[in-house]
Design an enzyme around this catalytic site. Structure first.
Site, mmCIF file in Angstrom:
data_model
loop_
_atom_site.group_PDB
_atom_site.id
_atom_site.type_symbol
_atom_site.label_atom_id
_atom_site.label_comp_id
_atom_site.label_asym_id
_atom_site.label_seq_id
_atom_site.Cartn_x
_atom_site.Cartn_y
_atom_site.Cartn_z
ATOM 1 N N ASP A 72 22.943 71.498 -21.479
ATOM 2 C CA ASP A 72 21.789 70.652 -21.554
ATOM 3 C C ASP A 72 22.314 68.792 -22.809
ATOM 4 O O ASP A 72 21.840 68.555 -23.327
ATOM 5 C CB ASP A 72 20.797 70.192 -21.153
ATOM 6 C CG ASP A 72 20.443 70.863 -20.242
ATOM 7 O OD1 ASP A 72 20.913 71.145 -19.526
ATOM 8 O OD2 ASP A 72 19.397 71.892 -20.266
ATOM 9 N N ASP B 1 18.200 65.234 -18.876
ATOM 10 C CA ASP B 1 17.619 66.068 -18.826
ATOM 11 C C ASP B 1 18.308 67.138 -20.086
ATOM 12 O O ASP B 1 19.737 67.491 -19.586
ATOM 13 C CB ASP B 1 17.735 67.229 -17.504
ATOM 14 C CG ASP B 1 17.471 69.257 -17.072
ATOM 15 O OD1 ASP B 1 16.845 69.222 -18.856
ATOM 16 O OD2 ASP B 1 16.947 69.468 -16.588
ATOM 17 N N HIS C 48 7.801 70.191 -15.690
ATOM 18 C CA HIS C 48 6.874 69.910 -14.945
ATOM 19 C C HIS C 48 5.502 70.807 -15.768
ATOM 20 O O HIS C 48 5.194 70.494 -16.564
ATOM 21 C CB HIS C 48 7.762 72.116 -16.158
ATOM 22 C CG HIS C 48 9.051 72.115 -15.931
ATOM 23 N ND1 HIS C 48 9.803 71.641 -17.091
ATOM 24 C CD2 HIS C 48 9.605 72.287 -14.731
ATOM 25 C CE1 HIS C 48 11.482 72.059 -16.933
ATOM 26 N NE2 HIS C 48 11.193 72.507 -15.761
ATOM 27 N N HIS D 45 25.234 71.341 -14.256
ATOM 28 C CA HIS D 45 24.275 72.595 -12.849
ATOM 29 C C HIS D 45 26.288 72.467 -12.277
ATOM 30 O O HIS D 45 26.715 73.430 -11.610
ATOM 31 C CB HIS D 45 23.961 72.218 -12.129
ATOM 32 C CG HIS D 45 22.390 72.203 -13.290
ATOM 33 N ND1 HIS D 45 21.602 72.670 -12.420
ATOM 34 C CD2 HIS D 45 21.806 73.308 -14.639
ATOM 35 C CE1 HIS D 45 20.273 72.563 -13.474
ATOM 36 N NE2 HIS D 45 21.304 73.291 -14.384
ATOM 37 N N ASP E 16 24.320 76.596 -19.491
ATOM 38 C CA ASP E 16 23.597 74.986 -19.137
ATOM 39 C C ASP E 16 23.662 74.186 -20.416
ATOM 40 O O ASP E 16 22.277 74.599 -21.235
ATOM 41 C CB ASP E 16 22.532 75.718 -18.830
ATOM 42 C CG ASP E 16 21.812 74.517 -17.882
ATOM 43 O OD1 ASP E 16 22.750 73.612 -17.728
ATOM 44 O OD2 ASP E 16 21.213 74.367 -17.658
ATOM 45 N N GLU F 217 22.528 67.568 -10.942
ATOM 46 C CA GLU F 217 22.576 67.670 -12.373
ATOM 47 C C GLU F 217 24.260 67.865 -12.789
ATOM 48 O O GLU F 217 24.006 68.765 -12.515
ATOM 49 C CB GLU F 217 21.234 69.320 -13.023
ATOM 50 C CG GLU F 217 22.002 68.904 -14.263
ATOM 51 C CD GLU F 217 20.888 70.273 -14.848
ATOM 52 O OE1 GLU F 217 19.918 69.506 -15.648
ATOM 53 O OE2 GLU F 217 21.760 70.364 -15.899
ATOM 54 N N ASP G 287 5.304 71.850 -19.194
ATOM 55 C CA ASP G 287 5.400 70.760 -20.206
ATOM 56 C C ASP G 287 3.967 70.143 -20.641
ATOM 57 O O ASP G 287 4.457 70.205 -22.112
ATOM 58 C CB ASP G 287 6.902 70.329 -20.069
ATOM 59 C CG ASP G 287 7.472 71.108 -19.144
ATOM 60 O OD1 ASP G 287 7.936 72.016 -19.325
ATOM 61 O OD2 ASP G 287 8.155 69.398 -18.582
ATOM 62 N N GLU H 175 16.999 71.081 -6.714
ATOM 63 C CA GLU H 175 18.274 70.781 -7.887
ATOM 64 C C GLU H 175 18.901 72.210 -7.514
ATOM 65 O O GLU H 175 18.336 73.327 -8.055
ATOM 66 C CB GLU H 175 17.463 70.664 -8.988
ATOM 67 C CG GLU H 175 18.195 70.602 -10.122
ATOM 68 C CD GLU H 175 17.272 70.381 -11.497
ATOM 69 O OE1 GLU H 175 17.139 69.725 -11.819
ATOM 70 O OE2 GLU H 175 18.452 70.784 -12.465
ATOM 71 N N ASP I 235 20.036 64.462 -12.727
ATOM 72 C CA ASP I 235 20.141 64.848 -13.561
ATOM 73 C C ASP I 235 20.943 64.814 -14.861
ATOM 74 O O ASP I 235 22.665 65.010 -15.235
ATOM 75 C CB ASP I 235 19.550 66.499 -13.872
ATOM 76 C CG ASP I 235 18.003 66.430 -13.587
ATOM 77 O OD1 ASP I 235 17.080 65.501 -13.606
ATOM 78 O OD2 ASP I 235 17.550 67.977 -14.129
HETATM 79 C C1 XLS Z 1 17.392 73.591 -15.491
HETATM 80 C C2 XLS Z 1 16.925 72.722 -15.136
HETATM 81 C C3 XLS Z 1 15.475 72.158 -14.712
HETATM 82 C C4 XLS Z 1 14.782 72.115 -13.450
HETATM 83 C C5 XLS Z 1 13.439 71.596 -13.457
HETATM 84 O O1 XLS Z 1 18.408 74.269 -16.122
HETATM 85 O O2 XLS Z 1 17.671 71.441 -14.720
HETATM 86 O O3 XLS Z 1 15.250 71.865 -16.333
HETATM 87 O O4 XLS Z 1 15.652 70.326 -14.199
HETATM 88 O O5 XLS Z 1 13.321 72.433 -13.371
HETATM 89 CA CA CA Z 2 17.338 69.745 -14.252
HETATM 90 CA CA CA Z 3 19.816 72.529 -16.595
#
Ligand code: XLS
Ligand code: CA
Ligand code: CA
Length: 439
Positions: free
Chosen positions: A309, A339, A101, A271, A307, A268, A104, A232, A296
């Site tokens: 991750d 991710d 991003h 998600h 979430d 993802e 970042d 996404e 992702d």
């Molecule tokens: C958040 C998302 C984010 C996207 C990019 O839940 O996964 O990180 O991948 O903005």
């Molecule tokens: Ca993501």
């Molecule tokens: Ca995520």
């Protein structure tokens, strides 16, 4: 800048019997699977935010991991130290791609002009490193959710001024994506949703999100972006309801607004499960519409329901993911972006490498096993056979559109009663998966 991860060697493939924690057991970059090296199937990517920015802070406590990389956090010196750390990490792990991003990369300044100047400076530095190492940008994006101005969304905000600020960020993020040769640009609608319909004009918000995306496509194409835009999907978090709820909702939105030629989906795993679907379901929905763009790669904790991750560990999931990817003909401009973040108590530099080694080995296994499932052929054969009543006779007429309700009703009446359709054989099929995975 000297070496940052001093106690970490270059990670090598040592094979399944290795007990070396800093070695790959299954990811063997150049090994050919179905005619292509593993690294080309998998196109692994490092996520700037989790790897180089996130310290493990949560609502209940500050971070536990030190990501200063020897510089003062919040300075441009730190932004450059993160670039050095990221490139060293990618080099040591043999990862060829990264994603980011805008925010970042550099600390956000008080004005967009100053933030943009910082982005110019840091991307000059990143570009030098890319030219020297051959690393590539998988996709870029703008963070349109952290700054408090986006409390009501970006494309879906009630404020025209905030909308313009979002547009400015998207424009710049596209500029730097193109500057760094990225072939993807992501819209993750973090706050593009609502908390309550009592204060929300849903139709107006959806129209406005589409307008922002359309302007992004027009601008991106005008500056030479020839890659894919991605939505996404995610159903919720941080908002109660996110408009890009799942792949089906995102595809319907893209088609409704005529954006489906320029956009694909970035799916993802975590998600998907938040939306109440399997990862495989989301990949299949995207693939059947020709919109499986990028992935992702992470996983959630089904007992937690948010979430998380995690770095991917579930070989069944990774296998079914790679099964969908292989069946869809591979990821073209996309890849597998981790991710994913270490758990808060896994706070050392070694843990960062263990996370990636786990994820890369999990997906290498997934790829090997998915190819084995396809080569085995029993699942494909079963599915083909399951619909074989549509290959001839009345079934073939239905598929070709050469019949009508009256003819079908007459056919049914003559038949009297159909036989039960064939068994679904789920348990038989699941045992094939186990025998291919562990046999
Ligand atoms: C958040 C998302 C984010 C996207 C990019 O839940 O996964 O990180 O991948 O903005
Ligand atoms: Ca993501
Ligand atoms: Ca995520």
């Amino acid at each position: 800048m000297g070496e940052i991860f001093k106690n970490i060697p270059k990670i090598q493939y040592e094979g399944p019997s290795s007990k070396n924690p800093l070695a790959f057991k299954f990811y063997d970059a150049d090994r050919e699977i179905m005619g292509k090296p593993m690294k080309e199937h998998l196109r692994f990517s490092m996520a700037w935010w989790h790897t180089l920015c996130a310290t493990g802070a949560d609502m209940f406590g500050v971070g536990t991991a030190d990501k200063s990389f020897g510089a003062e956090v919040g300075t441009m010196e730190h932004a450059k130290a993160k670039v050095d750390a990221g490139f060293e990490l990618m080099d040591k792990l043999g990862i060829e791609y990264f994603c980011f991003h805008d925010v970042d990369l550099v600390p956000e300044a008080d004005t967009i002009a100053e933030t943009n100047a910082r982005l110019d400076e840091i991307t000059d530095y990143i570009k030098e490193k890319m030219d020297a190492t051959g690393k590539k940008l998988l996709w870029g994006t703008a963070n349109l959710f952290s700054n408090p101005i986006y409390m009501n969304g970006a494309g879906s905000t009630n404020s025209a001024d905030v909308y313009c600020f979002a547009a400015a960020q998207v424009k710049k993020a596209l500029d730097i994506t193109v500057k760094l040769g990225g072939k993807g640009y992501v819209f993750w609608g973090g706050r593009e949703g609502y908390e309550t319909l009592l204060n929300t004009d849903m139709k107006f918000e959806l129209d406005n999100i589409a307008r922002l995306m359309k302007m992004a496509v027009d601008y991106g194409r005008s500056i030479g972006f020839d890659g894919d835009f991605y939505i996404e999907p995610k159903p919720k978090e941080p908002t109660k309801h996110q408009y890009d709820f799942d792949a089906a909702a995102a595809i319907a939105f893209l088609k409704e607004y005529g954006l489906d030629k320029d956009f694909k989906l970035n799916i993802e795993a975590n998600h998907a499960t938040l939306a109440g679907h399997t990862f495989q379901h989301e990949l299949r929905v995207s693939a059947i519409h020709g919109m499986l763009g990028s992935i992702d790669a992470n996983q959630g904790d089904l007992l937690l329901g948010w979430d998380t991750d995690h770095f991917p560990f579930d070989v069944y999931e990774a296998t079914m993911c790679m099964y969908e990817v292989l069946k869809a003909g591979g990821l073209k401009n996309g890849g597998l972006n981790f991710d994913a973040k270490n758990r808060r108590p896994s706070y050392t530099a070694e843990d960062m490498f263990y996370g990636f080694i786990l994820g890369m080995d999990t997906f290498a296994l997934g790829l090997i096993k998915a190819a084995a499932l396809i080569e085995d052929g029993r699942i494909d054969e079963f599915v083909k056979e399951r619909y074989s009543s549509f290959n001839s006779g009345i079934g073939a007429k239905i598929v070709k559109g050469e019949t009508n309700l009256a003819e079908l009703a007459e056919y049914a009446e003559k038949l009297g009663a159909p036989e039960l359709p064939g068994s679904g054989r789920q348990e038989y099929l699941e045992s094939i998966i186990n025998s291919v995975l562990f046999g």
